[in-house]
Design an enzyme around this catalytic site. Structure first.
Site, PDB file in Angstrom:
ATOM      1  N   ARG A 213       0.842  -1.201   0.000  1.00  0.00           N
ATOM      2  CA  ARG A 213       0.000   0.000   0.000  1.00  0.00           C
ATOM      3  C   ARG A 213       0.879   1.254   0.000  1.00  0.00           C
ATOM      4  NH1 ARG A 213      -3.488  -3.510   3.047  1.00  0.00           N
ATOM      5  NH2 ARG A 213      -2.518  -3.092   5.069  1.00  0.00           N
ATOM      6  N   PHE A 229     -10.946  -4.395  -7.015  1.00  0.00           N
ATOM      7  CA  PHE A 229     -11.105  -5.317  -5.882  1.00  0.00           C
ATOM      8  C   PHE A 229     -10.654  -4.593  -4.605  1.00  0.00           C
ATOM      9  CE2 PHE A 229      -9.669  -7.712  -9.648  1.00  0.00           C
ATOM     10  CZ  PHE A 229     -10.746  -8.538  -9.884  1.00  0.00           C
ATOM     11  N   ASP A 251     -15.488  -2.342  -6.034  1.00  0.00           N
ATOM     12  CA  ASP A 251     -15.696  -3.606  -5.329  1.00  0.00           C
ATOM     13  C   ASP A 251     -17.164  -4.007  -5.500  1.00  0.00           C
ATOM     14  OD1 ASP A 251     -13.852  -5.204  -3.169  1.00  0.00           O
ATOM     15  OD2 ASP A 251     -15.975  -5.481  -2.718  1.00  0.00           O
ATOM     16  N   ASP A 301      -5.817  -6.212  -7.157  1.00  0.00           N
ATOM     17  CA  ASP A 301      -5.586  -7.033  -5.955  1.00  0.00           C
ATOM     18  C   ASP A 301      -6.769  -7.980  -5.773  1.00  0.00           C
ATOM     19  OD1 ASP A 301      -4.559  -8.042  -3.591  1.00  0.00           O
ATOM     20  OD2 ASP A 301      -5.343  -6.400  -2.365  1.00  0.00           O
ATOM     21  N   CYS A 341      -2.519 -13.615  -4.636  1.00  0.00           N
ATOM     22  CA  CYS A 341      -2.377 -14.161  -3.290  1.00  0.00           C
ATOM     23  C   CYS A 341      -2.605 -15.675  -3.282  1.00  0.00           C
ATOM     24  CB  CYS A 341      -3.341 -13.473  -2.329  1.00  0.00           C
ATOM     25  SG  CYS A 341      -5.081 -13.738  -2.714  1.00  0.00           S
TER      26      CYS A 341
END
Length: 397
Positions: A213, A229, A251, A301, A341
């Site tokens: 970030r 996202f 989102d 992300d 991730c």
């Protein structure tokens, strides 16, 4: 004598290298009748003691190693010692970055298989993901209460992966006070983030992206930023603080977007430079392309696309799709921060997917930086699976 498992000949090599997992196919025989989570002694095929592990009859990972010390018993003192070691490894980071929230225990990488513990101010939040963790949870909780007497403990073991261990999902207060839905934490020396421990993703927030970030903020000056996202808008907060001309946070969750707006307010940022859009990212990227929209910086992300090896091909297609669309939407000189991730997605494969996406988008691209998980999410050297968060800063021509 406790129950014991004996490995097939030659299958002890990974254990001798201190990898903590024993797969079902590596086991030759089991002596005794261990129950799920019960400690078992691990031996070579010819009877040489190797380790002490937690038995998990429902999982392909049939045993997870607690200790390689035969004299060590899995009791409250064991957990106290491991927790002290884990805390000591975070203390300097906490002070350096001014953190009120951090990952205290990163499962196997901290020698506590299947146990994740995050601290948010005076709230400890645990996820127990293995049969062994569940079996010993009262001793773990007692250790936490002894070491952190002023903290409340909340369990967020409400994850589907527990089914692989033969466990039901579980969530609720263990002791202390219920965490509020508007808890404010601090990171990177002054940035404030609102966290919903009971209702948020994971344990409430993505602490692993903290350093990334900050990296996003360093690239944002004067740029029109699309934050995809976005969840509760962490990357958007840093982009606004970094001087972005505009940040569009996207989102599919209205509650997450509401917190994203409040996070901008908590940090006294100019909301006239921010938008909060409830849309499916894949559909929105295509619509923006059709409309001829252009951005100077895009953050991708996404959630984990691959939970198993069988899902990996589909995950590759998903990552390729969003990265290709992002490359098409960037102005020349634009910056793409893109992440995976998915632990099953290795760094080389992810880089290849991003490279192919840029190529198919007809764009030249350069990797400026590689990113990973924050230092409170360490990777034990015998356990490469602990490296799960991959990110790239890409400049597009």
């Amino acid at each position: 004598m406790s129950a014991a498992i004996f490995l097939q000949a030659g299958r002890e090599r990974s254990v001798l290298r201190r990898h903590p997992w024993i797969f079902s196919k590596a086991i030759d025989k089991v002596k005794g009748k261990p129950t799920a989570g019960e400690p078992v002694d691990l031996f070579t095929h010819d009877g040489r003691w190797l380790a002490r592990a937690a038995w998990s009859p429902a999982s392909q990972i049939r045993a997870r190693i607690w200790t390689f010390d035969r004299q060590e018993t899995i009791d409250t003192d064991f957990f106290i010692n491991r927790l002290r070691w884990a805390q000591a490894g975070r203390d300097a980071l906490i002070q350096r970055q001014g953190l009120s929230a951090y990952r205290l225990v990163a499962a196997e990488s901290d020698g506590l298989p299947g146990i994740t513990i995050d601290r948010y101010n005076d709230f400890l939040v645990c996820q127990l993901l293995s049969a062994g963790a569940e079996y010993h949870k009262e001793q773990l909780f007692a250790a936490l209460k002894q070491l952190y007497p002023d903290c409340s403990l909340y369990e967020r073991s409400d994850v589907a992966v527990r089914k692989k261990e033969g466990l039901e999902e579980s969530q609720g207060l263990v002791y202390g006070q219920l965490p509020p839905s508007d808890l404010l934490i601090q990171e990177n020396n002054g940035v404030q983030i609102q966290v919903d421990i009971q209702g948020g993703h994971k344990t409430g927030f993505y602490l692993d992206q903290r350093d990334n970030r900050a990296i996003a903020g360093r690239y944002a000056q004067g740029r029109r930023v699309l934050n995809c996202f976005c969840y509760t808008g962490g990357f958007g907060v840093y982009a606004l603080k970094g001087g972005a001309s505009e940040v569009i946070n996207v989102d599919v969750s209205d509650p997450a977007l509401a917190i994203a707006r409040r996070n901008a307010e908590h940090n006294q940022l100019d909301l006239s430079r921010a938008q909060f859009v409830n849309e499916d990212v894949f559909k929105l990227l295509r619509r923006y392309r059709e409309e001829g929209q252009r951005f100077d910086m895009i953050v991708l992300d996404p959630p984990k696309f691959a939970e198993s090896k069988a899902q990996l091909p589909g995950a590759c297609r998903g990552y390729k799709d969003i990265n290709l669309l992002a490359c098409q939407l960037l102005n020349p000189g634009g910056i793409l921060l893109t992440f995976s991730c998915s632990g099953l997605m290795d760094a080389d494969l992810f880089q290849k997917i991003v490279a192919d996406a840029a190529l198919d988008a007809g764009r030249e691209a350069q990797i400026l930086e590689r990113m990973g998980q924050a230092a409170d999410h360490p990777i034990a050297t015998p356990y490469p699976e602990g490296f799960y968060l991959k990110g790239l800063v890409v400049r597009v021509r």
